[in-house]
Design a protein around this motif. Structure first.
Motif, PDB file in Angstrom:
ATOM      1  N   ASN A  66      68.723  63.044 -65.257  1.00 36.94           N
ATOM      2  CA  ASN A  66      68.382  61.517 -65.449  1.00 36.94           C
ATOM      3  C   ASN A  66      66.897  61.672 -65.986  1.00 36.94           C
ATOM      4  O   ASN A  66      66.489  60.731 -66.509  1.00 36.94           O
ATOM      5  N   MET A  67      65.956  62.411 -65.164  1.00 42.05           N
ATOM      6  CA  MET A  67      64.502  62.503 -65.387  1.00 42.05           C
ATOM      7  C   MET A  67      64.239  62.644 -66.903  1.00 42.05           C
ATOM      8  O   MET A  67      63.119  61.996 -67.282  1.00 42.05           O
ATOM      9  N   ARG A  68      64.865  63.583 -67.472  1.00 40.28           N
ATOM     10  CA  ARG A  68      64.690  63.977 -68.622  1.00 40.28           C
ATOM     11  C   ARG A  68      64.934  62.923 -69.803  1.00 40.28           C
ATOM     12  O   ARG A  68      64.322  62.727 -70.543  1.00 40.28           O
ATOM     13  N   LEU A  69      65.889  62.224 -69.462  1.00 41.62           N
ATOM     14  CA  LEU A  69      66.604  61.040 -70.186  1.00 41.62           C
ATOM     15  C   LEU A  69      65.545  59.924 -70.088  1.00 41.62           C
ATOM     16  O   LEU A  69      64.997  59.365 -71.211  1.00 41.62           O
ATOM     17  N   GLN A  70      64.848  59.716 -68.718  1.00 39.01           N
ATOM     18  CA  GLN A  70      63.960  58.782 -68.863  1.00 39.01           C
ATOM     19  C   GLN A  70      62.600  59.164 -69.655  1.00 39.01           C
ATOM     20  O   GLN A  70      62.026  58.222 -70.075  1.00 39.01           O
ATOM     21  N   ARG A  76      58.878  60.306 -61.232  1.00 39.80           N
ATOM     22  CA  ARG A  76      58.655  62.010 -61.187  1.00 39.80           C
ATOM     23  C   ARG A  76      58.038  62.505 -59.703  1.00 39.80           C
ATOM     24  O   ARG A  76      58.682  63.464 -59.317  1.00 39.80           O
ATOM     25  N   ALA A  77      57.183  61.816 -59.193  1.00 42.22           N
ATOM     26  CA  ALA A  77      56.736  61.881 -57.755  1.00 42.22           C
ATOM     27  C   ALA A  77      57.822  62.095 -56.854  1.00 42.22           C
ATOM     28  O   ALA A  77      58.060  63.028 -56.119  1.00 42.22           O
ATOM     29  N   LEU A  78      58.710  61.086 -56.798  1.00 44.42           N
ATOM     30  CA  LEU A  78      59.864  61.069 -55.983  1.00 44.42           C
ATOM     31  C   LEU A  78      60.865  62.518 -56.201  1.00 44.42           C
ATOM     32  O   LEU A  78      61.235  62.974 -55.178  1.00 44.42           O
TER      33      LEU A  78
END
Length: 216
Positions: free
Chosen positions: A104-108, A173-175
């Protein structure tokens, strides 16, 4: 049928296809969704119960204006749920769950690179939904959405603000890093910071677009 109509109308209101103050007329909705008046009437009653529309006898139905009192309450409740969520997730997350969150982070990141605000909003929603899903508490995502419907609407107005999507990505990203490090306290701190951005930004939005808010 009534559930489908309710869901379609709620999504349209949350997406600001029906902005605050807009008249909600049954005939065009019936025509667009291909349904009779009965399920639309039932859906409007449910939306009124959600606080998303106001039904005024002899006057009609309109989409509710933003209420700062309801937004403050929604942020308070959402923060309590989200902070408890990330504490549990940071403590208990599995490797498979971490992979889902990483995807999900990569998608964001891709959506930010593509300047796709609408797509980023969906990925943002999925990020928070995944965190709640990982707690194992099945009702949690629905409860969180119910208590913060007004906040969800306001957030959609905030995302197009220049730089806001990139800032949200950094907060996520920090989360993610705190959760990946299984640092419960850091995850709670970052979620406090993330949710804490909302009220000042919505207050600034109220000053900029007072016509969207209830008159004080």
């Amino acid at each position: 049928m009534a559930q489908r109509v309710y869901q379609a109308m709620k999504e349209a209101i949350l997406a600001l296809d029906f902005p605050p103050g807009a008249n909600v007329r049954k005939a065009p909705i019936c025509e667009k969704l291909g349904v009779s008046r009965a399920p639309v009437t039932e859906a409007i009653a449910r939306l009124a119960n959600d606080g998303l529309v106001d039904v005024v006898p002899q006057s009609g139905t309109h989409v509710s204006y933003f209420s700062m009192d309801e937004i403050r309450e929604g942020v308070f409740l959402r923060e309590a749920l989200e902070v408890a969520t990330v504490a549990k997730v940071a403590r208990d997350i599995t490797d498979d769950q971490l992979k889902k969150l990483s995807r999900n982070m990569r998608l964001q990141e891709l959506l930010v690179d593509d300047d796709d605000t609408a797509g980023f909003y969906q990925a943002d929603e999925e990020f928070h939904h995944l965190l709640m899903e990982f707690t194992g508490f099945q009702r949690l995502p629905d409860v969180a959405q119910t208590v913060s419907l007004q906040v969800t609407r306001a957030r959609l107005l905030l995302l197009p603000t220049p730089g806001r999507v990139a800032e949200t990505l950094e907060e996520h990203r920090a989360l993610f890093n705190a959760i990946r490090n299984r640092d419960e306290l850091a995850a709670q701190r970052e979620m406090h910071r993330h949710i804490g951005q909302l009220l000042p930004r919505i207050a600034a939005l109220q000053a900029e677009k007072p016509e969207l808010f209830e008159k004080q």
